[in-house]
Design a protein around this motif. Structure first.
Motif, short mmCIF file in Angstrom:
data_model
loop_
_atom_site.label_atom_id
_atom_site.label_comp_id
_atom_site.label_asym_id
_atom_site.label_seq_id
_atom_site.Cartn_x
_atom_site.Cartn_y
_atom_site.Cartn_z
N THR A 167 0.86 -1.19 0.00
CA THR A 167 0.00 0.00 0.00
C THR A 167 0.89 1.23 0.00
N ALA A 168 0.76 2.00 -1.06
CA ALA A 168 1.65 3.16 -1.20
C ALA A 168 1.20 4.29 -0.30
N GLY A 169 2.11 4.83 0.49
CA GLY A 169 1.87 6.10 1.17
C GLY A 169 2.10 7.19 0.14
N PRO A 170 2.09 8.43 0.58
CA PRO A 170 2.26 9.52 -0.40
C PRO A 170 3.61 9.46 -1.11
N ASP A 171 4.64 8.94 -0.44
CA ASP A 171 5.97 8.91 -1.06
C ASP A 171 6.24 7.63 -1.82
N GLY A 172 5.49 6.59 -1.55
CA GLY A 172 5.72 5.31 -2.24
C GLY A 172 6.80 4.46 -1.60
N TRP A 173 7.29 4.88 -0.43
CA TRP A 173 8.30 4.08 0.27
C TRP A 173 8.06 4.18 1.77
N ALA A 174 8.73 3.31 2.50
CA ALA A 174 8.64 3.35 3.97
C ALA A 174 9.96 2.84 4.53
N PRO A 175 10.33 3.31 5.72
CA PRO A 175 11.55 2.80 6.34
C PRO A 175 11.41 1.31 6.61
N TYR A 176 12.51 0.61 6.47
CA TYR A 176 12.50 -0.84 6.69
C TYR A 176 13.59 -1.17 7.71
N ASP A 177 13.15 -1.77 8.79
CA ASP A 177 14.07 -2.08 9.89
C ASP A 177 14.83 -3.36 9.54
N HIS A 178 15.72 -3.24 8.58
CA HIS A 178 16.50 -4.38 8.06
C HIS A 178 17.50 -4.82 9.12
N LYS A 179 17.76 -6.13 9.20
CA LYS A 179 18.65 -6.63 10.27
C LYS A 179 20.07 -6.10 10.15
N ALA A 180 20.56 -5.95 8.89
CA ALA A 180 21.96 -5.58 8.72
C ALA A 180 22.17 -4.07 8.79
N SER A 181 21.30 -3.30 8.12
CA SER A 181 21.57 -1.88 7.95
C SER A 181 20.26 -1.18 7.57
N PRO A 182 20.09 0.09 7.94
CA PRO A 182 18.83 0.78 7.62
C PRO A 182 18.50 0.66 6.13
N ALA A 183 17.22 0.42 5.84
CA ALA A 183 16.83 0.17 4.45
C ALA A 183 15.43 0.75 4.23
N TYR A 184 14.94 0.60 3.00
CA TYR A 184 13.67 1.21 2.61
C TYR A 184 12.85 0.19 1.82
N LEU A 185 11.56 0.13 2.17
CA LEU A 185 10.60 -0.68 1.42
C LEU A 185 10.04 0.20 0.30
N TRP A 186 9.82 -0.40 -0.84
CA TRP A 186 9.26 0.37 -1.96
C TRP A 186 7.95 -0.22 -2.43
N HIS A 187 7.03 0.66 -2.80
CA HIS A 187 5.87 0.23 -3.58
C HIS A 187 6.36 0.14 -5.03
N LEU A 188 6.08 -0.98 -5.68
CA LEU A 188 6.70 -1.19 -7.00
C LEU A 188 6.29 -0.11 -8.01
N ASP A 189 5.02 0.35 -7.95
CA ASP A 189 4.62 1.40 -8.90
C ASP A 189 5.41 2.69 -8.68
N ALA A 190 5.67 3.00 -7.40
CA ALA A 190 6.42 4.23 -7.09
C ALA A 190 7.86 4.10 -7.60
N LEU A 191 8.42 2.91 -7.45
CA LEU A 191 9.79 2.71 -7.92
C LEU A 191 9.84 2.78 -9.46
N VAL A 192 8.83 2.21 -10.10
CA VAL A 192 8.77 2.31 -11.58
C VAL A 192 8.69 3.77 -12.01
N ASP A 193 7.90 4.57 -11.29
CA ASP A 193 7.82 6.01 -11.63
C ASP A 193 9.20 6.65 -11.56
N ARG A 194 9.95 6.32 -10.50
CA ARG A 194 11.30 6.89 -10.35
C ARG A 194 12.20 6.43 -11.51
#
Ligand SMILES: C[S@@+](CC[C@H](N)C(=O)[O-])C[C@H]1O[C@@H](n2cnc3c(N)ncnc32)[C@H](O)[C@@H]1O
Length: 230
Positions: A167-194
């Motif tokens: 579910t895309a928020g206004p930015d199309g991404w969200a912080p992701y609490d990745h085990k190794a290092s800070p990361a970002y979840l993407w909505h695929l449509d938002a990433l395609v737009d970029r």
């Protein structure tokens, strides 16, 4: 936003890259163990996408290599080479590169950043970024995508693996609490737009089911750089 992400949002580009490098140096052996142990479903689906990418590179008939950008311990560089595709790996983490070279001392692996690949303009036949762009903060993503667009040959494929938000928020991404290092979840449509902003067109996508309860789904976008011929 958690403490970690508000800290990252105040860091410079070089501080962010240093942090990612240090984080992956710390977990490189552990990460390699996880990869070698694998997961049947994830491995089968991921291999299908990497093989589709390899098929497009082959069909393109280029003599140039492909780059495995953020190659980690090099399993996909190795896989592509075994599939007959000239490939080299680039990763921020020297510990990851040491492991990759241990498995395949005959392949080229460079310590480097995908924000500056060091390849000449239009000199790579394709780019694989398998779960590596996830650590690039969204405001730095245009730098990475511009670098990919600069280095890749016209018509060259780009395969990106990311963890997904459905579910895309206004930015199309969200912080992701990745085990190794800070990361970002993407909505695929938002990433395609970029990616469109950098001349890439979508060829297809895959969404994999979450690997375990509470984990995000992951997926792939298979893109192609426009030939500029309309
Ligand atoms: C989750 S691992 C993925 C490794 C491998 N591609 C795979 O699919 O298993 C993320 C990797 O991306 C690398 N990485 C993250 N940001 C990078 C950057 N800006 N340039 C180069 N490598 C980067 C990290 O050092 C790490 O090895």
């Amino acid at each position: 936003m958690s403490e970690v992400f508000s800290t990252v949002s105040r860091m410079s580009q070089s501080e962010i890259l240093q942090r990612t490098r240090r984080d992956y140096d710390d977990v490189a052996e552990l990460y390699d163990d996880l990869i070698r142990r694998g997961d049947v479903v994830t491995d089968a689906l991921s291999t299908a996408m990497v093989d589709a990418f390899a098929g497009l590179v082959r069909a393109g008939g280029s003599n140039s290599p492909v780059v495995d950008a953020g190659c980690g311990p090099g399993q996909w560089t190795d896989h592509l080479d075994r599939a007959g595709i000239a490939a080299y790996g680039v990763d921020l983490s020297p510990a990851m590169i040491t492991i990759a070279r241990r498995y395949r001392p005959d392949l080229r692996y460079d310590v480097g950043s995908m924000l500056e690949l060091g390849a000449a303009n239009q000199s790579v036949a394709g780019i694989l970024a398998s779960f590596s762009l996830i650590h690039t903060p969204p405001d730095l993503l245009p730098l990475a995508l511009a670098e990919f667009a600069r280095a890749i040959e016209p018509g060259g494929p780009l395969l990106i693996g990311v963890q997904i938000i459905d579910t895309a928020g206004p930015d199309g991404w969200a912080p992701y609490d990745h085990k190794a290092s800070p990361a970002y979840l993407w909505h695929l449509d938002a990433l395609v737009d970029r990616l469109h902003d950098h001349g890439f067109d979508e060829l297809g996508r895959m969404r994999m089911a979450p690997p375990a309860p509470g984990k995000p789904p992951a997926g792939y976008l298979l893109m192609r750089q426009g030939t500029g011929q309309g």
